[in-house]
Design a protein around this motif. Sequence first.
Motif, PDB file in Angstrom:
ATOM      1  N   ASP A  12       0.813  -1.207   0.000  1.00 25.70           N
ATOM      2  CA  ASP A  12       0.000   0.000   0.000  1.00 25.70           C
ATOM      3  C   ASP A  12       0.852   1.266   0.000  1.00 25.70           C
ATOM      4  O   ASP A  12       0.323   2.366   0.064  1.00 25.70           O
ATOM      5  N   MET A  13       2.195   1.139  -0.053  1.00 26.85           N
ATOM      6  CA  MET A  13       3.065   2.294   0.125  1.00 26.85           C
ATOM      7  C   MET A  13       4.089   2.376  -0.998  1.00 26.85           C
ATOM      8  O   MET A  13       5.263   2.642  -0.761  1.00 26.85           O
ATOM      9  N   TYR A  14       3.666   2.125  -2.232  1.00 26.81           N
ATOM     10  CA  TYR A  14       4.594   2.099  -3.358  1.00 26.81           C
ATOM     11  C   TYR A  14       5.232   3.471  -3.554  1.00 26.81           C
ATOM     12  O   TYR A  14       4.565   4.492  -3.580  1.00 26.81           O
ATOM     13  N   VAL A  15       6.568   3.477  -3.687  1.00 27.10           N
ATOM     14  CA  VAL A  15       7.302   4.712  -3.970  1.00 27.10           C
ATOM     15  C   VAL A  15       8.387   4.376  -4.973  1.00 27.10           C
ATOM     16  O   VAL A  15       9.067   3.374  -4.855  1.00 27.10           O
ATOM     17  N   LEU A  48     -11.237   1.878  -6.409  1.00 30.30           N
ATOM     18  CA  LEU A  48      -9.966   2.126  -7.090  1.00 30.30           C
ATOM     19  C   LEU A  48      -8.843   2.222  -6.067  1.00 30.30           C
ATOM     20  O   LEU A  48      -8.962   2.924  -5.054  1.00 30.30           O
ATOM     21  N   THR A  49      -7.748   1.550  -6.333  1.00 25.73           N
ATOM     22  CA  THR A  49      -6.583   1.633  -5.462  1.00 25.73           C
ATOM     23  C   THR A  49      -5.338   1.932  -6.293  1.00 25.73           C
ATOM     24  O   THR A  49      -5.229   1.497  -7.440  1.00 25.73           O
ATOM     25  N   GLY A  50      -4.431   2.685  -5.702  1.00 24.61           N
ATOM     26  CA  GLY A  50      -3.145   2.980  -6.333  1.00 24.61           C
ATOM     27  C   GLY A  50      -3.115   4.216  -7.201  1.00 24.61           C
ATOM     28  O   GLY A  50      -2.033   4.719  -7.517  1.00 24.61           O
ATOM     29  N   THR A  51      -4.269   4.741  -7.601  1.00 23.55           N
ATOM     30  CA  THR A  51      -4.254   5.884  -8.527  1.00 23.55           C
ATOM     31  C   THR A  51      -3.679   7.132  -7.878  1.00 23.55           C
ATOM     32  O   THR A  51      -3.052   7.958  -8.553  1.00 23.55           O
ATOM     33  N   HIS A  52      -3.889   7.288  -6.559  1.00 27.56           N
ATOM     34  CA  HIS A  52      -3.378   8.483  -5.876  1.00 27.56           C
ATOM     35  C   HIS A  52      -1.851   8.486  -5.820  1.00 27.56           C
ATOM     36  O   HIS A  52      -1.232   9.552  -5.678  1.00 27.56           O
ATOM     37  N   LEU A  53      -1.231   7.316  -5.917  1.00 29.19           N
ATOM     38  CA  LEU A  53       0.231   7.239  -5.946  1.00 29.19           C
ATOM     39  C   LEU A  53       0.762   7.369  -7.369  1.00 29.19           C
ATOM     40  O   LEU A  53       1.837   7.905  -7.596  1.00 29.19           O
ATOM     41  N   ALA A  54      -0.007   6.875  -8.336  1.00 33.91           N
ATOM     42  CA  ALA A  54       0.431   6.934  -9.728  1.00 33.91           C
ATOM     43  C   ALA A  54       0.411   8.357 -10.259  1.00 33.91           C
ATOM     44  O   ALA A  54       1.279   8.749 -11.044  1.00 33.91           O
ATOM     45  N   TRP A  55      -0.587   9.124  -9.833  1.00 31.90           N
ATOM     46  CA  TRP A  55      -0.664  10.528 -10.274  1.00 31.90           C
ATOM     47  C   TRP A  55      -1.257  11.341  -9.138  1.00 31.90           C
ATOM     48  O   TRP A  55      -2.449  11.420  -8.961  1.00 31.90           O
ATOM     49  N   LYS A  99      -2.399  14.408  -6.683  1.00 33.13           N
ATOM     50  CA  LYS A  99      -3.087  15.671  -6.906  1.00 33.13           C
ATOM     51  C   LYS A  99      -2.079  16.812  -6.914  1.00 33.13           C
ATOM     52  O   LYS A  99      -1.229  16.936  -6.033  1.00 33.13           O
ATOM     53  N   GLY A 100      -2.137  17.669  -7.941  1.00 29.78           N
ATOM     54  CA  GLY A 100      -1.234  18.802  -8.052  1.00 29.78           C
ATOM     55  C   GLY A 100       0.125  18.471  -8.626  1.00 29.78           C
ATOM     56  O   GLY A 100       0.987  19.334  -8.717  1.00 29.78           O
ATOM     57  N   SER A 101       0.350  17.205  -9.025  1.00 31.23           N
ATOM     58  CA  SER A 101       1.643  16.791  -9.559  1.00 31.23           C
ATOM     59  C   SER A 101       1.531  16.489 -11.049  1.00 31.23           C
ATOM     60  O   SER A 101       0.478  16.109 -11.547  1.00 31.23           O
ATOM     61  N   LEU A 102       2.641  16.669 -11.769  1.00 33.28           N
ATOM     62  CA  LEU A 102       2.710  16.295 -13.171  1.00 33.28           C
ATOM     63  C   LEU A 102       3.674  15.126 -13.375  1.00 33.28           C
ATOM     64  O   LEU A 102       4.182  14.912 -14.466  1.00 33.28           O
ATOM     65  N   HIS A 103       3.926  14.391 -12.296  1.00 27.67           N
ATOM     66  CA  HIS A 103       4.829  13.240 -12.356  1.00 27.67           C
ATOM     67  C   HIS A 103       4.018  11.951 -12.305  1.00 27.67           C
ATOM     68  O   HIS A 103       3.374  11.642 -11.301  1.00 27.67           O
ATOM     69  N   LEU A 104       4.027  11.209 -13.391  1.00 30.14           N
ATOM     70  CA  LEU A 104       3.355   9.913 -13.446  1.00 30.14           C
ATOM     71  C   LEU A 104       4.298   8.830 -12.932  1.00 30.14           C
ATOM     72  O   LEU A 104       5.439   8.745 -13.370  1.00 30.14           O
ATOM     73  N   ARG A 105       3.819   8.008 -12.030  1.00 30.80           N
ATOM     74  CA  ARG A 105       4.621   6.932 -11.461  1.00 30.80           C
ATOM     75  C   ARG A 105       4.051   5.583 -11.883  1.00 30.80           C
ATOM     76  O   ARG A 105       2.841   5.439 -12.021  1.00 30.80           O
ATOM     77  N   PRO A 106       4.907   4.580 -12.027  1.00 31.82           N
ATOM     78  CA  PRO A 106       4.453   3.271 -12.533  1.00 31.82           C
ATOM     79  C   PRO A 106       3.803   2.396 -11.467  1.00 31.82           C
ATOM     80  O   PRO A 106       4.000   1.188 -11.421  1.00 31.82           O
ATOM     81  N   THR A 107       3.031   3.008 -10.588  1.00 26.94           N
ATOM     82  CA  THR A 107       2.356   2.264  -9.530  1.00 26.94           C
ATOM     83  C   THR A 107       1.308   1.311 -10.092  1.00 26.94           C
ATOM     84  O   THR A 107       0.528   1.695 -10.956  1.00 26.94           O
ATOM     85  N   PRO A 108       1.256   0.077  -9.615  1.00 29.63           N
ATOM     86  CA  PRO A 108       0.168  -0.821 -10.031  1.00 29.63           C
ATOM     87  C   PRO A 108      -1.193  -0.262  -9.615  1.00 29.63           C
ATOM     88  O   PRO A 108      -1.352   0.274  -8.518  1.00 29.63           O
ATOM     89  N   LEU A 109      -2.169  -0.380 -10.493  1.00 25.71           N
ATOM     90  CA  LEU A 109      -3.520   0.106 -10.235  1.00 25.71           C
ATOM     91  C   LEU A 109      -4.473  -1.076 -10.116  1.00 25.71           C
ATOM     92  O   LEU A 109      -4.247  -2.133 -10.697  1.00 25.71           O
ATOM     93  N   SER A 110      -5.546  -0.863  -9.379  1.00 30.01           N
ATOM     94  CA  SER A 110      -6.541  -1.916  -9.213  1.00 30.01           C
ATOM     95  C   SER A 110      -7.942  -1.313  -9.296  1.00 30.01           C
ATOM     96  O   SER A 110      -8.199  -0.253  -8.726  1.00 30.01           O
ATOM     97  N   VAL A 111      -8.803  -1.983 -10.029  1.00 26.62           N
ATOM     98  CA  VAL A 111     -10.221  -1.608 -10.107  1.00 26.62           C
ATOM     99  C   VAL A 111     -11.030  -2.835  -9.700  1.00 26.62           C
ATOM    100  O   VAL A 111     -10.906  -3.899 -10.307  1.00 26.62           O
ATOM    101  N   LYS A 112     -11.850  -2.672  -8.682  1.00 26.99           N
ATOM    102  CA  LYS A 112     -12.671  -3.789  -8.201  1.00 26.99           C
ATOM    103  C   LYS A 112     -14.143  -3.397  -8.238  1.00 26.99           C
ATOM    104  O   LYS A 112     -14.572  -2.486  -7.523  1.00 26.99           O
ATOM    105  N   PHE A 113     -14.911  -4.078  -9.102  1.00 31.93           N
ATOM    106  CA  PHE A 113     -16.354  -3.893  -9.119  1.00 31.93           C
ATOM    107  C   PHE A 113     -16.952  -4.797  -8.046  1.00 31.93           C
ATOM    108  O   PHE A 113     -16.753  -6.014  -8.074  1.00 31.93           O
ATOM    109  N   LEU A 114     -17.694  -4.210  -7.120  1.00 32.92           N
ATOM    110  CA  LEU A 114     -18.367  -5.013  -6.110  1.00 32.92           C
ATOM    111  C   LEU A 114     -19.751  -5.415  -6.627  1.00 32.92           C
ATOM    112  O   LEU A 114     -20.309  -4.760  -7.515  1.00 32.92           O
TER     113      LEU A 114
END
Length: 309
Positions: A46-49, A239-246, A248-263
């Motif tokens: 949960d702490m990808y950097v 949605l998980t991981g999107t806040h680390l990948a991009w 708020k207020g940043s223009l740096h995209l990071r290769p963080t794994p993303l997850s989408v879970k439909f309940l």
Amino acid sequence: MENSGTGAFLRTRRLESCFNASSTLSAKETPRSSVKEELGSKRRADMYVDEAGLGSVLISWIKIILCFLTMMVTTSVWAVIMLVLLPWPYERIKQGNIFGHVSGRLLLWIVGNPIKIEGAEFSNERAIYICNHASPLDIVLIMWLVPTGTVGIAKKEIIWYPLFGQLYVLANHLRIDRKNPTAAIESMKEAARAVVKNNLSLIIFPEGTRSKDGRLLPFKKGFVHLALQTGLPIVPMVLTGTHLAWRKGSLHLRPTPLSVKFLPPIDTSDWTADKINDHVKMVHELYVRNLPESQRPLALEGPENGSKS
């Protein structure tokens, strides 16, 4: 609702397999890792950097420029389509969804983050789709994944977003004035009437705004009012991981794994207006249980009881 095989292809199976390739590789390598390393990996999940070196920043800027150019092309094409379809608002909604499927897929391919999708069998329901919101990437994922015939509800200021905002309005999606509760309530009623009349689905962010740190915010009541007025089930998208990948207020995209879970869809047929706060709390707690620790509220807060929208 119209859900063609082409639309499903653009949004789910084959592209999902492509995005999941890297996570599959990692799974095959796991047996060679020690138990200690595996446990440590889970704690760090949960702490990808990543290292924000010069090369990483340059690659990020190139991706952002490519995304912008791609949006310019796809927006120009669909703007012409929307103008031709001005007399037919429902057709513009469907074309807006097709624009989202095509543009979302292209943008996610450019960004290149590995994506894991769960519960895709629930992504073609006629429903009210709700989603936690912490990054611009959330919008891209929603564009790609919501079914054809889905109308969005966003703040009225979205019209000023370059390219996307103008097409959003042309696509006949709805906007609300968050500073005017009376007008916001009327917009919700208008959305409910349009959904029932045209057999549409809805997509809405129940937090009402974007989280600054990825942690879940209290939910507003608008999505419950919409469920009561339309009788539609609610399909949560976690949605998980999107806040680390991009961030708020940043223009740096990071290769963080993303997850989408439909309940699974939540049946709202027995919901009543006198238990709105209970319904909001139940759905909020469902998100808390399905989010990683780093995206849960630091202190569990109840729904905003004073919210009227």
